[in-house]
Design a protein around this motif. Structure first.
Motif, short mmCIF file in Angstrom:
data_model
loop_
_atom_site.label_atom_id
_atom_site.label_comp_id
_atom_site.label_asym_id
_atom_site.label_seq_id
_atom_site.Cartn_x
_atom_site.Cartn_y
_atom_site.Cartn_z
N PRO A 1 0.80 -1.23 0.00
CA PRO A 1 0.00 0.00 0.00
C PRO A 1 0.83 1.28 0.00
O PRO A 1 0.47 2.26 -0.65
N ALA A 2 1.96 1.29 0.70
CA ALA A 2 2.79 2.50 0.77
C ALA A 2 3.35 2.89 -0.59
O ALA A 2 3.68 4.06 -0.82
N ALA A 3 3.43 1.95 -1.51
CA ALA A 3 4.00 2.24 -2.83
C ALA A 3 3.04 3.01 -3.72
O ALA A 3 3.47 3.63 -4.70
N TYR A 4 1.77 3.03 -3.38
CA TYR A 4 0.79 3.75 -4.20
C TYR A 4 1.15 5.23 -4.32
O TYR A 4 1.08 5.82 -5.40
N GLY A 5 1.55 5.83 -3.22
CA GLY A 5 1.94 7.23 -3.22
C GLY A 5 3.13 7.51 -4.13
O GLY A 5 3.21 8.57 -4.76
N ILE A 6 4.05 6.57 -4.20
CA ILE A 6 5.20 6.73 -5.09
C ILE A 6 4.74 6.74 -6.54
O ILE A 6 5.19 7.57 -7.35
N LEU A 7 3.83 5.84 -6.87
CA LEU A 7 3.33 5.80 -8.25
C LEU A 7 2.61 7.09 -8.63
O LEU A 7 2.82 7.61 -9.73
N THR A 8 1.78 7.60 -7.73
CA THR A 8 1.07 8.84 -8.05
C THR A 8 2.03 10.02 -8.15
O THR A 8 1.82 10.92 -8.97
N LEU A 9 3.07 10.01 -7.34
CA LEU A 9 4.09 11.07 -7.44
C LEU A 9 4.79 11.02 -8.79
O LEU A 9 4.97 12.04 -9.45
N LEU A 10 5.17 9.83 -9.22
CA LEU A 10 5.82 9.68 -10.53
C LEU A 10 4.87 10.05 -11.66
O LEU A 10 5.28 10.65 -12.65
N GLN A 11 3.61 9.74 -11.50
CA GLN A 11 2.62 10.10 -12.51
C GLN A 11 2.54 11.63 -12.64
O GLN A 11 2.48 12.16 -13.74
#
Length: 157
Positions: free
Chosen positions: A47-57
Motif C-alpha cells: 500500500p505504501a508504494a501507491y503514493g510513489i506511483l502517483t508522485l511519478l505520474q
C-alpha cells in the motif's frame, strides 16, 4: 483566552478536538482505501508504494532521493519500495541525463495503465459517495482539505 483571530479559546479547542477526531477517522478510512487501491494496481504491491506511483505520474521521472524527500520518508524505505515496484514491472530506472552517477525512476507503460485503472475506480467510488452533496460543498471541502494539507509542510510533534 483569545486566539489571534479573537475567537474564544474554549470554542477553538472544542473545534480542534472535533477536527482531530474526524481526521483520524478519515485517515483510517484512507489507509484502508490505499490498501485496496494498491491491490487494484497489482495484487502484490504494498500500500505504501501507491503514493510513489502517483508522485511519478504527476512529476515524471525522479531520483530516489527526490521521491524520499517529497513523501517524507527515508531513502532506504523508498529504495525498498522501488525495488518491489520494479520487480512488478510498474517502474523502471534510467540514467539521469544531468548526472551520470545517478538514476531516475519512471512509470512503465504497465505502471501507467494499472495506476490509471485504479484511479478511475477510485474516482467512480468518490462520485457515487458524494453524489448527494451540492457541487459547491464538494468544491469547498476540496479547498479546505488542500489548505489543511498545506499546513503539513513539516511535522510539529
Amino acid at each position: 483566552m483569545e486566539t489571534a483571530e479573537g475567537r474564544d479559546g474554549g470554542e477553538f479547542d472544542q473545534a480542534i478536538e472535533v477536527l482531530e477526531e474526524q481526521t483520524s477517522v478519515l485517515w483510517r478510512r484512507e489507509r484502508t482505501t490505499s490498501h485496496a487501491l494498491a491491490k487494484n494496481v497489482h495484487p502484490e504491491m504494498e500500500p505504501a508504494a501507491y503514493g510513489i506511483l502517483t508522485l511519478l505520474q504527476r512529476e515524471g521521472s525522479l531520483r530516489a532521493t527526490d521521491i524520499a524527500a517529497s513523501i517524507g520518508v527515508g531513502k532506504p524505505s523508498v529504495s525498498r519500495q522501488l525495488a518491489g515496484l520494479e520487480r512488478l514491472g510498474l517502474v523502471s530506472r534510467q540514467l539521469d541525463p544531468y548526472d551520470a552517477r545517478s538514476q531516475r525512476v519512471l512509470l512503465t507503460a504497465l505502471g501507467e495503465q494499472q495506476l490509471a485503472a485504479a484511479q478511475t475506480g477510485r474516482r467512480t467510488a468518490f462520485t457515487a459517495l458524494m453524489r448527494s452533496w451540492a457541487p459547491e460543498d464538494v468544491e469547498k471541502l476540496g479547498v479546505l482539505i488542500a489548505r489543511l494539507n498545506s499546513t503539513y509542510t513539516k511535522d510539529t510533534w
